[in-house]
Design a protein around this motif. Sequence first.
Motif, short mmCIF file in Angstrom:
data_model
loop_
_atom_site.label_atom_id
_atom_site.label_comp_id
_atom_site.label_asym_id
_atom_site.label_seq_id
_atom_site.Cartn_x
_atom_site.Cartn_y
_atom_site.Cartn_z
N GLU A 58 -7.19 50.45 19.09
CA GLU A 58 -7.91 50.53 17.82
C GLU A 58 -9.41 50.55 18.07
N SER A 59 -9.85 49.79 19.07
CA SER A 59 -11.27 49.75 19.42
C SER A 59 -11.40 49.26 20.85
N ALA A 60 -12.55 49.53 21.45
CA ALA A 60 -12.79 49.08 22.81
C ALA A 60 -14.29 48.96 23.06
N ILE A 61 -14.65 47.97 23.85
CA ILE A 61 -15.98 47.84 24.42
C ILE A 61 -15.74 47.99 25.91
N PRO A 62 -16.07 49.14 26.49
CA PRO A 62 -15.71 49.44 27.87
C PRO A 62 -16.03 48.30 28.85
N GLY A 63 -15.01 47.94 29.61
CA GLY A 63 -15.13 46.91 30.62
C GLY A 63 -15.08 45.49 30.11
N GLN A 64 -15.06 45.30 28.78
CA GLN A 64 -15.12 43.94 28.24
C GLN A 64 -13.97 43.58 27.30
N GLU A 65 -13.64 44.50 26.38
CA GLU A 65 -12.67 44.15 25.34
C GLU A 65 -11.95 45.40 24.84
N VAL A 66 -10.66 45.26 24.60
CA VAL A 66 -9.88 46.33 24.00
C VAL A 66 -8.91 45.69 23.00
N ARG A 67 -8.72 46.41 21.87
CA ARG A 67 -7.86 45.90 20.79
C ARG A 67 -6.74 46.90 20.53
N TYR A 68 -5.51 46.37 20.50
CA TYR A 68 -4.33 47.15 20.15
C TYR A 68 -3.67 46.53 18.93
N ARG A 69 -2.76 47.28 18.36
CA ARG A 69 -1.96 46.78 17.24
C ARG A 69 -0.51 46.72 17.73
N LEU A 70 0.10 45.54 17.65
CA LEU A 70 1.49 45.36 18.06
C LEU A 70 2.40 45.37 16.86
N ARG A 71 3.65 45.80 17.06
CA ARG A 71 4.64 45.81 15.98
C ARG A 71 5.91 45.15 16.49
N ASP A 72 6.47 44.23 15.68
CA ASP A 72 7.75 43.61 16.03
C ASP A 72 8.82 44.69 16.17
N SER A 73 9.74 44.46 17.09
CA SER A 73 10.80 45.45 17.31
C SER A 73 11.97 45.28 16.35
N GLU A 74 11.96 44.19 15.57
CA GLU A 74 13.04 43.94 14.63
C GLU A 74 12.46 43.74 13.22
N PRO A 75 13.27 44.01 12.19
CA PRO A 75 12.78 43.80 10.83
C PRO A 75 12.31 42.37 10.64
N PRO A 76 11.28 42.17 9.90
CA PRO A 76 10.57 43.05 8.98
C PRO A 76 9.45 43.85 9.63
N PHE A 77 9.44 44.00 10.95
CA PHE A 77 8.47 44.82 11.68
C PHE A 77 7.02 44.42 11.38
N ARG A 78 6.74 43.12 11.45
CA ARG A 78 5.38 42.64 11.23
C ARG A 78 4.46 43.17 12.31
N GLU A 79 3.19 43.30 11.96
CA GLU A 79 2.19 43.79 12.91
C GLU A 79 1.13 42.74 13.14
N THR A 80 0.61 42.72 14.37
CA THR A 80 -0.49 41.84 14.72
C THR A 80 -1.52 42.62 15.52
N HIS A 81 -2.74 42.11 15.53
CA HIS A 81 -3.78 42.65 16.40
C HIS A 81 -3.75 41.83 17.68
N VAL A 82 -3.89 42.49 18.81
CA VAL A 82 -4.03 41.77 20.06
C VAL A 82 -5.30 42.27 20.74
N ILE A 83 -6.16 41.33 21.10
CA ILE A 83 -7.43 41.64 21.73
C ILE A 83 -7.38 41.12 23.15
N PHE A 84 -7.72 41.98 24.10
CA PHE A 84 -7.80 41.58 25.49
C PHE A 84 -9.28 41.52 25.86
#
Length: 124
Positions: A58-84
Amino acid sequence: MSDAVKPDPSDADLALKTDLVLEYEFDAPPAKVWRAVTIPALRERWLPDCDLAGAEPESAIPGQEVRYRLRDSEPPFRETHVIFRIEPNEDGGTRFRIIQQACEIRMKLPQPANSNGCLMRAAA
């Protein structure tokens, strides 16, 4: 390697908004950890595309931080942001922080077929 559930004081405001914060110390240099997080073929080994809502960050600061969006594999398929977050540590290795936040729940309820509302009035 160590994991902790509380962030350092500089992230105190972030801790109030997050669901989960994990911190690890690696002997590897930050550039190597960055590649493992951002190069799809390497990332796929520990974070498969099927767990992501979209394979691109979703976004990135090169070499410092990257953000993805995760989705549950089972219903209700909730989503979360994960920042590394990646930063050098005092020993020449890497401090690797994983911050997982719940996404805002924006449920749009279906409208009834007859909402008893006047959408358009006839012109006189």
